[in-house]
Write a protein that holds these residues in place. Structure first.
Motif, PDB file in Angstrom:
ATOM      1  N   ARG A 205       4.988 -46.846  82.289  1.00 19.78           N
ATOM      2  CA  ARG A 205       3.570 -46.993  81.830  1.00 19.78           C
ATOM      3  C   ARG A 205       3.035 -48.548  82.073  1.00 19.78           C
ATOM      4  O   ARG A 205       4.150 -49.355  82.034  1.00 19.78           O
ATOM      5  CB  ARG A 205       3.609 -46.662  80.148  1.00 19.78           C
ATOM      6  N   LYS A 207       1.184 -51.842  81.625  1.00 22.11           N
ATOM      7  CA  LYS A 207       0.866 -53.076  80.643  1.00 22.11           C
ATOM      8  C   LYS A 207      -0.346 -53.587  81.258  1.00 22.11           C
ATOM      9  O   LYS A 207      -0.648 -54.049  82.369  1.00 22.11           O
ATOM     10  CB  LYS A 207       1.785 -54.045  80.729  1.00 22.11           C
ATOM     11  N   ASN A 210      -1.430 -58.146  82.282  1.00 23.90           N
ATOM     12  CA  ASN A 210      -0.245 -58.718  82.550  1.00 23.90           C
ATOM     13  C   ASN A 210       0.550 -58.863  81.260  1.00 23.90           C
ATOM     14  O   ASN A 210       1.530 -59.954  81.092  1.00 23.90           O
ATOM     15  CB  ASN A 210      -0.296 -60.088  83.238  1.00 23.90           C
ATOM     16  N   GLY A 211       0.550 -58.142  80.241  1.00 24.90           N
ATOM     17  CA  GLY A 211       1.047 -58.009  79.099  1.00 24.90           C
ATOM     18  C   GLY A 211       0.731 -59.204  77.948  1.00 24.90           C
ATOM     19  O   GLY A 211       1.390 -59.595  77.386  1.00 24.90           O
ATOM     20  N   HIS A 212      -0.340 -59.423  77.969  1.00 25.01           N
ATOM     21  CA  HIS A 212      -1.205 -60.266  76.948  1.00 25.01           C
ATOM     22  C   HIS A 212      -2.116 -59.768  76.007  1.00 25.01           C
ATOM     23  O   HIS A 212      -2.766 -60.308  75.093  1.00 25.01           O
ATOM     24  CB  HIS A 212      -1.977 -61.237  77.638  1.00 25.01           C
ATOM     25  N   VAL A 213      -1.938 -58.450  75.685  1.00 23.13           N
ATOM     26  CA  VAL A 213      -2.727 -57.590  74.838  1.00 23.13           C
ATOM     27  C   VAL A 213      -1.998 -57.970  73.148  1.00 23.13           C
ATOM     28  O   VAL A 213      -0.920 -57.662  73.010  1.00 23.13           O
ATOM     29  CB  VAL A 213      -2.747 -56.111  74.991  1.00 23.13           C
ATOM     30  N   ARG A 214      -2.737 -58.211  72.451  1.00 22.64           N
ATOM     31  CA  ARG A 214      -2.063 -58.122  70.761  1.00 22.64           C
ATOM     32  C   ARG A 214      -2.907 -57.079  70.194  1.00 22.64           C
ATOM     33  O   ARG A 214      -3.977 -56.434  70.442  1.00 22.64           O
ATOM     34  CB  ARG A 214      -2.215 -59.642  70.365  1.00 22.64           C
ATOM     35  N   ILE A 215      -1.938 -56.979  69.129  1.00 19.09           N
ATOM     36  CA  ILE A 215      -2.376 -55.526  67.996  1.00 19.09           C
ATOM     37  C   ILE A 215      -3.249 -55.957  66.874  1.00 19.09           C
ATOM     38  O   ILE A 215      -2.857 -56.672  65.895  1.00 19.09           O
ATOM     39  CB  ILE A 215      -1.020 -54.960  67.713  1.00 19.09           C
ATOM     40  N   LEU A 233       2.975 -49.669  72.608  1.00 17.76           N
ATOM     41  CA  LEU A 233       2.545 -50.740  72.046  1.00 17.76           C
ATOM     42  C   LEU A 233       1.466 -51.392  72.207  1.00 17.76           C
ATOM     43  O   LEU A 233       0.684 -51.656  71.011  1.00 17.76           O
ATOM     44  CB  LEU A 233       3.854 -51.751  72.224  1.00 17.76           C
ATOM     45  N   GLU A 234       0.626 -51.301  73.344  1.00 15.49           N
ATOM     46  CA  GLU A 234      -0.684 -51.838  73.562  1.00 15.49           C
ATOM     47  C   GLU A 234      -1.646 -51.178  72.849  1.00 15.49           C
ATOM     48  O   GLU A 234      -2.745 -51.662  72.622  1.00 15.49           O
ATOM     49  CB  GLU A 234      -0.913 -52.041  75.091  1.00 15.49           C
ATOM     50  N   VAL A 283       3.831 -59.591  67.791  1.00 18.93           N
ATOM     51  CA  VAL A 283       2.556 -59.120  68.853  1.00 18.93           C
ATOM     52  C   VAL A 283       1.432 -58.861  68.019  1.00 18.93           C
ATOM     53  O   VAL A 283       0.288 -58.297  68.482  1.00 18.93           O
ATOM     54  CB  VAL A 283       2.943 -57.813  69.500  1.00 18.93           C
ATOM     55  N   ILE A 284       1.468 -59.170  66.563  1.00 15.56           N
ATOM     56  CA  ILE A 284       0.129 -59.043  66.021  1.00 15.56           C
ATOM     57  C   ILE A 284      -1.296 -60.026  66.585  1.00 15.56           C
ATOM     58  O   ILE A 284      -0.829 -60.957  66.644  1.00 15.56           O
ATOM     59  CB  ILE A 284       0.357 -59.138  64.435  1.00 15.56           C
TER      60      ILE A 284
ATOM     61  N   GLY B 126       4.906 -62.260  76.231  1.00 16.62           N
ATOM     62  CA  GLY B 126       3.823 -62.306  76.615  1.00 16.62           C
ATOM     63  C   GLY B 126       2.761 -61.837  75.452  1.00 16.62           C
ATOM     64  O   GLY B 126       1.863 -62.842  75.334  1.00 16.62           O
ATOM     65  N   ARG B 263       0.049 -70.008  66.195  1.00 19.36           N
ATOM     66  CA  ARG B 263      -0.049 -68.691  65.469  1.00 19.36           C
ATOM     67  C   ARG B 263       1.706 -68.333  64.835  1.00 19.36           C
ATOM     68  O   ARG B 263       1.883 -67.352  64.299  1.00 19.36           O
ATOM     69  CB  ARG B 263      -0.354 -67.589  66.135  1.00 19.36           C
TER      70      ARG B 263
END
Lengths: 328, 320
Positions: A205, A207, A210-215, A233-234, A283-284, B126, B263
């Motif tokens: 899958r 990302k 580049n893997g910088h999405v937060r939830i 997770l994203e 990751v919040i 990240g 954070r």
């Protein structure tokens, strides 16, 4: 050379581990030719007395699935350990406690109360509870006793190898059987039938950013139509993939369902639930305490989510039950 | 009549051209920011934001590029509400840092690194990082193409939030690696009959030096472990500490809005609240693991928190 003697046994389990072996299909017939099955309650008619009559270490390999919940589970585990040269904890329940292990956040009495008194689908006006011993005209009949806690196999007897999964996937079972028949098992204590890293390593899958999405809010699988191409997770779906040892070949993820963690933690992690909790919290998307609370409120049943398969194997259980949790 | 030619592309002009750098024009160098800067107070007393801004205005490029403030500013923005000119000083510093990196300078800080053999490319690091320092890239590892994290060491400030979030132990920072943390929590149990308290203290949350000194004055049953940020705390570490015989774990971080690494304290709040929820579900509530957020004005609070934990953990006198 005599064919190796093999035993399959199930303790506190659902039967899924037996099904995974039958999934080997025609390969199973070959296996049947190569080994001598001496116990397999699900498929073949042997009696416990047959095993009792065997000499110590007469069985070459015992595949033991299921957790240790009752005195019968414990008795069989100890008996099979004595009769077997190699003991393999087969599947998540014997490996880490599995789904039955989630009961460790209740005590025996509250479980009995629910099951025999307050369950809405139940009519037990007589208040019957299972007794360990009942006198009948024909004599005394006994039931196994139900323990206060669920234990893993290695908290009960010494275990040589762990074959994880709920259930272990058939390909890995086949591969492990091959390794055993070739006599190429690794050093005892190893987790077998697994990959190297975690599921994310094999997951294809994408990302985003580049893997910088937060939830901002976590979702449950039934609440959204998950994009089959994007990291769960994203998308706000709690996926245990990052905290789970690779090896299953990702059937859940390919079925567009997040990983639930049944293959257990990767090397170096002692408490899969605590470690996953730490990762998910990190990751919040939060700028204030209120944001934190808002995101946290969207995690339904954290204990059941993070410790779905490994509660008896966790430090949490160890702290609750004391030394009774120690590995054999 | 001679005129001094105005340099049109001075160093200050270059800074002004970077978004955020334009604030330079309104700074009148009052130095209020200095009184708020934790880097000046805790790490580099010789340097401060005002000094850096002056270096920029005076065209002292190299001095600005090698100024520790340039590299250490974490954007905590404690200085922002204090600035009478309402300058986001961290943005000005960010502009200087940008030019420094362009000029070939690199961060002198202790930063994280990735063991590509262990990294599974999950990208949690990240997502966790306040500065988006780790990025996922595809590269060849041991003969096959693999997705792994790569850390921009100029963005990383070494807080360790990613280290605690990493599930394979691939990402690490000297001083706060998993193995070092596990070693540090294995302390001898005190035999003075007092409860064993393990206190993790973020390097930035105690503003008063008296509070820092106080930590040294506790007897052997209060084990103090300094960490760069409360974000480094890992629920597994807290459980391991309890398993090793520690009676209680107190974690101190910054007040939200004042967190040195923006954070970390919020991530920690989430971790420890959830951990306590689980301890509660396992009938082990009772506050043995506590997270407190200490504000810059909370002088003396650390003592109250430690003493409060010690009282909670002390064996209750028997009632006759």
């Amino acid at each position: 050379m005599a064919k190796p003697k093999v035993a399959f046994y199930w303790a506190a389990s659902c039967g899924g581990c037996e099904i995974t072996v039958t999934e080997l299909g025609m390969k199973l017939v070959e296996v049947g030719d190569l080994v001598d099955i001496v116990l397999w309650p699900c498929l073949m008619d042997f009696k416990y007395s047959d095993v009792e009559a065997m000499a110590d270490k007469e069985i070459d390999v015992c595949f033991f699935n299921g957790a240790i919940r009752t005195s019968e589970n414990e008795h069989l585990a100890k008996m099979l350990r004595a009769k077997s040269k190699t003991m393999v904890a087969f599947g998540a329940c014997s490996h880490m406690g599995g789904i039955p292990g989630l009961a460790n956040n209740y005590d025996k009495e509250s479980i009995f109360e629910r099951v025999y008194d307050t369950s809405p689908s139940l009519d037990n006006s007589a208040g019957t509870r299972p007794g360990i011993s009942t006198k009948m005209p024909e004599g005394e009949i006994v039931l196994p006793s139900f323990y206060e806690q669920v234990k893993t196999l290695d908290q009960t007897v010494e275990v040589d190898y762990y074959l994880p999964g709920c259930p272990p996937v058939a390909e890995q079972v086949g591969a492990v059987l091959g390794v055993i028949l070739e006599g190429k098992l690794p050093e005892p204590g190893a987790v077998i039938g697994v990959g190297k890293k975690t599921n994310c390593d094999e997951c294809e899958r994408t990302k985003r950013s580049n893997g910088h999405v937060r939830i901002k809010a976590f979702k449950r699988p039934h609440e959204i139509l998950a994009d089959p191409e994007v990291c769960f997770l994203e998308q706000g779906l709690i996926c245990a993939g990052p905290a789970t040892r690779a090896g299953c070949g990702l059937p859940c993820i390919q079925g567009n369902m997040p990983c639930r963690g049944c293959y257990g933690p990767p090397e170096g992690v002692e408490d899969q639930g605590a470690k996953m909790l730490g990762a998910i919290a990190a990751v919040i998307d939060a700028k204030t305490t209120e944001d934190v609370e808002r995101v946290m409120d969207t995690i339904v049943d954290p204990l059941g989510t993070y410790y779905r398969f490994n509660l008896p194997d966790s430090i949490l259980s160890e702290l609750k039950y004391g030394n009774g949790n120690g590995k054999q | 009549m001679s005129h001094t030619k105005v340099k049109t592309n001075s160093f200050a002009d270059q800074v002004r051209l970077i978004p955020g750098g334009e604030h330079l024009d309104v700074c009148f160098a009052c130095g209020t920011c200095v009184s708020k800067c934790m880097i000046q107070q805790k790490a580099e007393p010789e340097y401060n934001p005002r000094r850096l801004i002056r270096q920029v205005m005076m065209g002292r490029e190299e001095a600005a590029f090698t100024n520790p403030t340039t590299w250490m500013c974490s954007g905590c923005d404690l200085c922002f509400p204090a600035c009478p000119q309402e300058i986001h000083i961290s943005e000005v510093i960010g502009a200087v840092k940008h030019l420094a990196i362009e000029a070939g300078y690199s961060s002198p800080l202790e930063t994280v690194s990735v063991d590509e053999g262990l990294c599974a490319g999950c990208g949690i690091c990240g997502m966790a990082c306040p500065y988006e320092a780790p990025e996922l890239i595809i590269k060849e590892i041991n003969g096959s193409m693999d997705r792994v994290a790569e850390v921009d060491s100029n963005k990383c400030l070494g807080c360790g939030t990613c280290v605690s979030a990493c599930l394979t132990g691939a990402i690490s920072r000297p001083g706060v690696s998993n193995s070092e943390m596990k070693e540090r929590i294995l302390v001898a149990e005190a035999d003075n009959g007092q409860p064993n308290l393990m206190t993790f203290v973020c390097d930035w949350c105690l503003r008063a030096s008296a509070d820092v000194e106080l930590l040294e004055s506790y007897p052997e049953n209060v084990h103090v472990i300094h960490i760069p940020c409360s974000g480094r705390i890992d629920p597994e570490i807290a459980l391991l500490a309890l398993r090793s015989g520690i009676d209680g774990v107190l974690i101190c971080g910054c007040q939200p809005g004042e967190c040195h690494y923006q954070r970390g304290t919020l991530v920690s709040a989430c971790k420890i609240t959830l951990l306590n929820l689980m301890l509660g579900r396992m009938d082990m509530a009772g506050g043995r693991v506590r997270f407190v957020q200490i504000g810059t004005r909370d002088r003396g609070r650390i003592k109250k928190e430690i003493d409060g934990m010690l009282e909670l953990l002390s064996p209750q006198p028997e009632v006759h």
